[in-house]
Structures are given as C-alpha cells and as structure tokens.
Enzyme design. Structure first.
Site, PDB file in Angstrom:
ATOM      1  N   ASP A  56       0.882  -1.159   0.000  1.00 31.24           N
ATOM      2  CA  ASP A  56       0.000   0.000   0.000  1.00 31.24           C
ATOM      3  C   ASP A  56       0.921   1.210   0.000  1.00 31.24           C
ATOM      4  O   ASP A  56       1.568   1.508   1.007  1.00 31.24           O
ATOM      5  CB  ASP A  56      -0.888  -0.014   1.251  1.00 31.24           C
ATOM      6  N   SER A 134       2.743  10.103 -14.532  1.00 31.20           N
ATOM      7  CA  SER A 134       1.966  11.319 -14.346  1.00 31.20           C
ATOM      8  C   SER A 134       0.760  11.257 -15.277  1.00 31.20           C
ATOM      9  O   SER A 134       0.108  10.216 -15.389  1.00 31.20           O
ATOM     10  CB  SER A 134       2.848  12.544 -14.623  1.00 31.20           C
ATOM     11  N   TYR A 148      -7.608  15.298  -9.034  1.00 31.56           N
ATOM     12  CA  TYR A 148      -6.689  14.423  -9.762  1.00 31.56           C
ATOM     13  C   TYR A 148      -5.656  15.262 -10.509  1.00 31.56           C
ATOM     14  O   TYR A 148      -4.449  14.979 -10.442  1.00 31.56           O
ATOM     15  CB  TYR A 148      -7.457  13.540 -10.749  1.00 31.56           C
ATOM     16  N   LYS A 152      -1.439  15.246  -9.911  1.00 28.26           N
ATOM     17  CA  LYS A 152      -0.429  15.006 -10.946  1.00 28.26           C
ATOM     18  C   LYS A 152       0.457  16.232 -11.172  1.00 28.26           C
ATOM     19  O   LYS A 152       1.640  16.090 -11.509  1.00 28.26           O
ATOM     20  CB  LYS A 152      -1.109  14.568 -12.246  1.00 28.26           C
ATOM     21  N   THR A 183      -8.270   1.824 -20.434  1.00 27.98           N
ATOM     22  CA  THR A 183      -8.045   1.010 -19.244  1.00 27.98           C
ATOM     23  C   THR A 183      -9.258   1.179 -18.339  1.00 27.98           C
ATOM     24  O   THR A 183     -10.225   1.855 -18.694  1.00 27.98           O
ATOM     25  CB  THR A 183      -6.776   1.460 -18.498  1.00 27.98           C
TER      26      THR A 183
END
Length: 271
Positions: A56, A134, A148, A152, A183
C-alpha cells in the site's frame, strides 16, 4: 542486459501490461499490488523472474520495507516505476475532505515515499532510473477532475526538482504523461464524489468530450516504456498517445498569449 524493475500498481492497467512486457524479454520484475493474488498467473508463467510483494504505497514504512526487500532479493534495483494511483471524479466543490486527502495520499505521497525509499539504494549503486506515471492532466487541467489534476501537477513538480537533485548520482528521472487510454482508470478504479445538481450540465459536457476522445490502446504503450528504460539518456518528460502534443501545444499557446497581453501590468508590478 537484464534489468531489475520494480512496478507499483502492477495488478492491472499499465502496470500489469508493462510488468509482463519486461518479464517476456527476460528482466527481473518486482510487481507490487495491494492484492498479490492477482499476480499468481504471472508467477506461474515466469517463476523466479517475478517477485510479487504486497504494498500500500500510502504506507511510508511499508514502502521502505518493500523497496529494501526487493533490492536484497535480486541484489540490484535498476528501475522503479511509480504507477500506483487512481482518479477522483468530481468538481472542486463536490470533493469531500476524505476524498481529497485520499487522492493525494495515493497519487502524491505514495509516489514520494517509494521515490524516497529507492534513491539511497540507487545513489549507493551509482545508477538507476525512477519513472513517475503522471498524466497529460499534470500539465493541463480540465473540469471535474480538479483534485486528480492537482495530484499530478504535484508529481510533476516533485519529480522535476528531484531530477535535478539526483542526476549527479547517476540516477535518471522520467515523467510519463499519458492521455486517454482504454483502461479501467475511469471505470472500476475510479472514485466519484457525491454530485451537486448545479454541476450536472457541466458534467454532461465533460463526459461527452471524454467519450468522443480517440482513446489509445494500452497494450501499445509497452514498446514505449521499454525504449524509455533502455535509453542511454532518457527524457525527463514523454507523452503517451498521439493527441497529447497537439492539445498541450494549444494550451501553452493560450497561456503565453494571455501572459503577453498582461505583461505591462506584470512589469509595472516589479517596482
């Protein structure tokens, strides 16, 4: 030459694809995941070439333990790929405190802890390569992914500074900046904030734009990663995907134009 490569978040997505690509060509891979049972098929196929370790990345102590165990097991650590992370969908107003903190814990602090653990070992070796996954959204932000984006952008800043700090020890740094790929990043891997109706119209526009994007084939990224890892002088930054550079060119053109329009005010503010 055979390399020893550690990949975080190797159970699915880019991490899984890249782990298998390295294994297929004969490299040693330390594949980390929260659930290492998902890596059993790779272990069955590649035996002692793969070392699955539970990790983790938000746990700093565990990150150091795993990095050290990986180094001790293979006696070398050539490449670390910080791939673990996820996307938080929601406007800035919608994101809860816990969602915001969790996003940074995984994407920023997880990357930081693993990097901090790897650097001393690579510094002692006199070589190494740290690859940070990234995003093109680490350069140009869009609505409904603000936290998000911010995570990044933080990874970009940390890694750019780190690159200058560790290059004298023979350690390379590369920021890999994918654009949209097919994905499960926007599916099961994602977290969605509780919505506020006032943003429904904006959200619909953003989702429509995302759905109309020409998403890339994640399997096609494997060759690019192999080239980055094998490069004598790897880049600090590299896009993945054909639409990334045209979009960022437009974003930076717009920024430069606006800075130019306000330059008289900027200069006057110097005193």
């Amino acid at each position: 030459m055979k390399k020893t490569i550690l990949i975080t978040g190797a159970s699915r997505g880019f991490g899984r694809i890249w782990a298998e690509a390295f294994l297929k060509r004969g490299d040693n891979v330390i594949a980390t995941a929260r659930n290492i049972e998902s890596l059993n098929d790779l272990v069955n196929s590649y035996g002692s070439s793969i070392l699955p370790l539970q990790l983790d990345v938000t746990n700093r102590t565990q990150s150091f333990e795993v990095i050290n165990k990986a180094h001790q097991h293979f006696g070398q650590l050539d490449v670390v790929i910080n791939n673990a992370g996820y996307g938080l969908f929601g406007t800035i107003e919608e994101a809860s405190e816990q969602e915001a903190r969790d996003q940074f814990e995984a994407n920023v602090f997880g990357t930081l802890w693993v990097s901090q653990a790897a650097i001393p070992l690579m510094r002692t070796q006199g070589n190494g390569h740290i690859i940070q996954v990234s995003s093109v959204l680490g350069i140009a932000a869009i609505p409904n992914l603000g936290l998000y984006n911010a995570s990044k952008w933080a990874v970009e800043a940390i890694s750019e500074s780190m690159a200058a700090e560790i290059k004298g020890f023979g350690i390379h740094t590369t920021l890999v900046e994918p654009i949209g790929y097919s994905t499960d990043w926007a599916g099961p891997s994602a977290v969605h904030s509780t919505t506020i109706p006032a943003y429904d119209e904006l959200r619909a526009v953003v989702y429509e734009q995302l759905q109309n994007m020409p998403f890339g084939n994640p399997d096609a990224t494997a060759e690019a990663i192999l080239k980055v890892v094998d490069a004598e002088n790897p880049p600090l930054r590299i896009f993945l995907g054909k639409t990334a550079l045209p979009w960022v060119n437009q974003v930076y053109s717009d920024r430069l134009a606006q800075w130019g329009q306000w330059n008289d005010v900027s200069v006057a503010a110097h005193g």
